[in-house]
Design a protein around this motif. Sequence first.
Motif, PDB file in Angstrom:
ATOM      1  N   ARG A 107      59.886  45.272  32.273  1.00  0.00           N
ATOM      2  CA  ARG A 107      60.488  46.479  32.838  1.00  0.00           C
ATOM      3  C   ARG A 107      59.753  47.720  32.319  1.00  0.00           C
ATOM      4  O   ARG A 107      59.410  47.796  31.125  1.00  0.00           O
ATOM      5  CB  ARG A 107      61.964  46.583  32.452  1.00  0.00           C
ATOM      6  N   VAL A 108      59.555  48.694  33.183  1.00  0.00           N
ATOM      7  CA  VAL A 108      59.098  50.003  32.731  1.00  0.00           C
ATOM      8  C   VAL A 108      60.275  50.649  32.011  1.00  0.00           C
ATOM      9  O   VAL A 108      61.391  50.673  32.540  1.00  0.00           O
ATOM     10  CB  VAL A 108      58.651  50.872  33.928  1.00  0.00           C
ATOM     11  N   PRO A 109      60.100  51.137  30.777  1.00  0.00           N
ATOM     12  CA  PRO A 109      61.235  51.723  30.039  1.00  0.00           C
ATOM     13  C   PRO A 109      61.937  52.806  30.855  1.00  0.00           C
ATOM     14  O   PRO A 109      61.298  53.653  31.485  1.00  0.00           O
ATOM     15  CB  PRO A 109      60.569  52.297  28.787  1.00  0.00           C
ATOM     16  N   ALA A 110      63.262  52.767  30.839  1.00  0.00           N
ATOM     17  CA  ALA A 110      64.044  53.751  31.585  1.00  0.00           C
ATOM     18  C   ALA A 110      63.691  55.174  31.158  1.00  0.00           C
ATOM     19  O   ALA A 110      63.693  56.101  31.985  1.00  0.00           O
ATOM     20  CB  ALA A 110      65.532  53.491  31.380  1.00  0.00           C
ATOM     21  N   ALA A 111      63.370  55.354  29.870  1.00  0.00           N
ATOM     22  CA  ALA A 111      63.016  56.691  29.389  1.00  0.00           C
ATOM     23  C   ALA A 111      61.756  57.213  30.064  1.00  0.00           C
ATOM     24  O   ALA A 111      61.626  58.423  30.322  1.00  0.00           O
ATOM     25  CB  ALA A 111      62.826  56.659  27.869  1.00  0.00           C
ATOM     26  N   TRP A 112      60.804  56.319  30.368  1.00  0.00           N
ATOM     27  CA  TRP A 112      59.592  56.734  31.079  1.00  0.00           C
ATOM     28  C   TRP A 112      59.934  57.252  32.468  1.00  0.00           C
ATOM     29  O   TRP A 112      59.448  58.297  32.898  1.00  0.00           O
ATOM     30  CB  TRP A 112      58.635  55.564  31.216  1.00  0.00           C
ATOM     31  N   LEU A 113      60.781  56.492  33.174  1.00  0.00           N
ATOM     32  CA  LEU A 113      61.143  56.864  34.542  1.00  0.00           C
ATOM     33  C   LEU A 113      61.952  58.157  34.560  1.00  0.00           C
ATOM     34  O   LEU A 113      61.759  59.013  35.428  1.00  0.00           O
ATOM     35  CB  LEU A 113      61.918  55.730  35.199  1.00  0.00           C
ATOM     36  N   LEU A 132      55.689  56.486  44.899  1.00  0.00           N
ATOM     37  CA  LEU A 132      56.642  55.508  44.384  1.00  0.00           C
ATOM     38  C   LEU A 132      56.146  55.009  43.035  1.00  0.00           C
ATOM     39  O   LEU A 132      55.118  54.322  42.965  1.00  0.00           O
ATOM     40  CB  LEU A 132      56.754  54.320  45.353  1.00  0.00           C
ATOM     41  N   PRO A 133      56.816  55.340  41.935  1.00  0.00           N
ATOM     42  CA  PRO A 133      56.415  54.814  40.627  1.00  0.00           C
ATOM     43  C   PRO A 133      57.030  53.432  40.388  1.00  0.00           C
ATOM     44  O   PRO A 133      58.208  53.212  40.663  1.00  0.00           O
ATOM     45  CB  PRO A 133      56.980  55.839  39.646  1.00  0.00           C
ATOM     46  N   ALA A 134      56.244  52.499  39.884  1.00  0.00           N
ATOM     47  CA  ALA A 134      56.739  51.146  39.619  1.00  0.00           C
ATOM     48  C   ALA A 134      57.825  51.185  38.549  1.00  0.00           C
ATOM     49  O   ALA A 134      57.769  51.980  37.604  1.00  0.00           O
ATOM     50  CB  ALA A 134      55.600  50.240  39.175  1.00  0.00           C
ATOM     51  N   VAL A 135      58.815  50.295  38.702  1.00  0.00           N
ATOM     52  CA  VAL A 135      59.894  50.192  37.718  1.00  0.00           C
ATOM     53  C   VAL A 135      59.817  48.883  36.932  1.00  0.00           C
ATOM     54  O   VAL A 135      60.513  48.726  35.929  1.00  0.00           O
ATOM     55  CB  VAL A 135      61.274  50.317  38.391  1.00  0.00           C
ATOM     56  N   ALA A 136      58.990  47.944  37.384  1.00  0.00           N
ATOM     57  CA  ALA A 136      58.857  46.658  36.693  1.00  0.00           C
ATOM     58  C   ALA A 136      57.616  45.954  37.223  1.00  0.00           C
ATOM     59  O   ALA A 136      57.030  46.352  38.236  1.00  0.00           O
ATOM     60  CB  ALA A 136      60.093  45.778  36.898  1.00  0.00           C
TER      61      ALA A 136
END
Length: 435
Positions: free
Chosen positions: A66-72, A262-266
């Motif tokens: 997963r891309v860290p939620a803080a990054w998103l 669209l930035p990847a989330v995972a």
Amino acid sequence: MKQRGRHRRRRRGRAVRATLAAAALALTGAATMISASQATVADDPGALKPLTSAAETDALRLTEHRVPAAWLDRLSSAMGEPVGVDAVLDSADRTLRGAADCTTGEREALPVSPAATRAYCWDDADTAGWRPGAVTTSGDAEADGRWGAHRVVLSAWSRDDGTPEGGLARVSFVDADDAGRLSYASALLAVPVDGGQDYRGLASPVSGMVWYQDKLLVTSGAGDREALFVYDMDRIQRVTTRADAVGRVPGGWAANGHPYVLPAVASYRLSAADGAARPGAISLDRSTVPAGLVASERVSAEGDRPTRLWRYAFSTDPARSGLPAADSAGRVEAVEAYETGAAEVGGVLSHRPPGADRSDWYLGRAAGGQNGRGTLWRLDTEGARAVECGADHSQRCWSRPAGSLSHWAQTGEVWSQSGHMLFAVPLRSVEDALH
């Protein structure tokens, strides 16, 4: 934010104009005749062989990251509140041409048999330098076939931008509410970097793509350790400049001239096992419970090994909407797998007819070296059969070249893309052609 089934439907589905339907049918019948060099091809891949040993199935395992939620959150804080699919469709400023307005050369990409009943071609100026990729629809995303009030087709494109990173990929959001006028807008696919302070373009051709619930899964090319990237359809970001750059720029954000990113989330990483299988084509199978993500790999016609086909189950956990089922360590295991003698697979579908105890697998196969028409096969554990056409029963009847396949279960259509043509064929017509 999304406006799915809980919103009131706008019933704008009009009948396809008679001239459009007639043209779509006529153009396939009038397509370039298959030459003698493309006569009957004795390349029957044979029956599917189940893969059951641990060594065979371990090579199909993926691991979730997963891309860290803080990054998103950091990215959306800097770029502004994310938007949803409706906002993209509302801004659609480009239009696909109907079949009658496509050139003869463009229409040659369409199947000879079965004939396309819907066909459109893309804006030349908008697609110059871009290669067509996979297709998925709101028929994958939701059980009723709509995303909120809309019928939507997603089309992937990629190009080599000449940078060391190796390229760019984008997705066009097509408003398909009016079958006689399809409009679209595009978003660049990206991957967050630097703790969410920036993003890079997804440097990969998208040969497979599935939109399930609120997630979009796309395949990653051979140059990346990741097998799949995941995007959240509620995290579409607007950019602030139409500059050709990608990411943070002086005074704002850019996406290679596109209005959205669209930035990847995972992502899902390939197995460490020898001979790990990289998904080349993927599609959604709604005929199983739970729904399945089916995949095939791309093996060259000159290769000395079979092609693997396999299935992952989607999670039924509401907290994992749109994601494959995974264990506590993030491992995603194949729940079904086969080998086939079919090479050059460009599209894959799996579908279990009502009352049947097994699924049929459909493969769109490119001609060797990507030249000439493809073939369309149906396979199971008992054998294989190809669509045939012409007096010589040639198997070279499918699109030129063979692209991804997406089954819109609610309409019974199979959507695909080849060259500059976006088209649909009824699955019933495929079955009729096979018989």
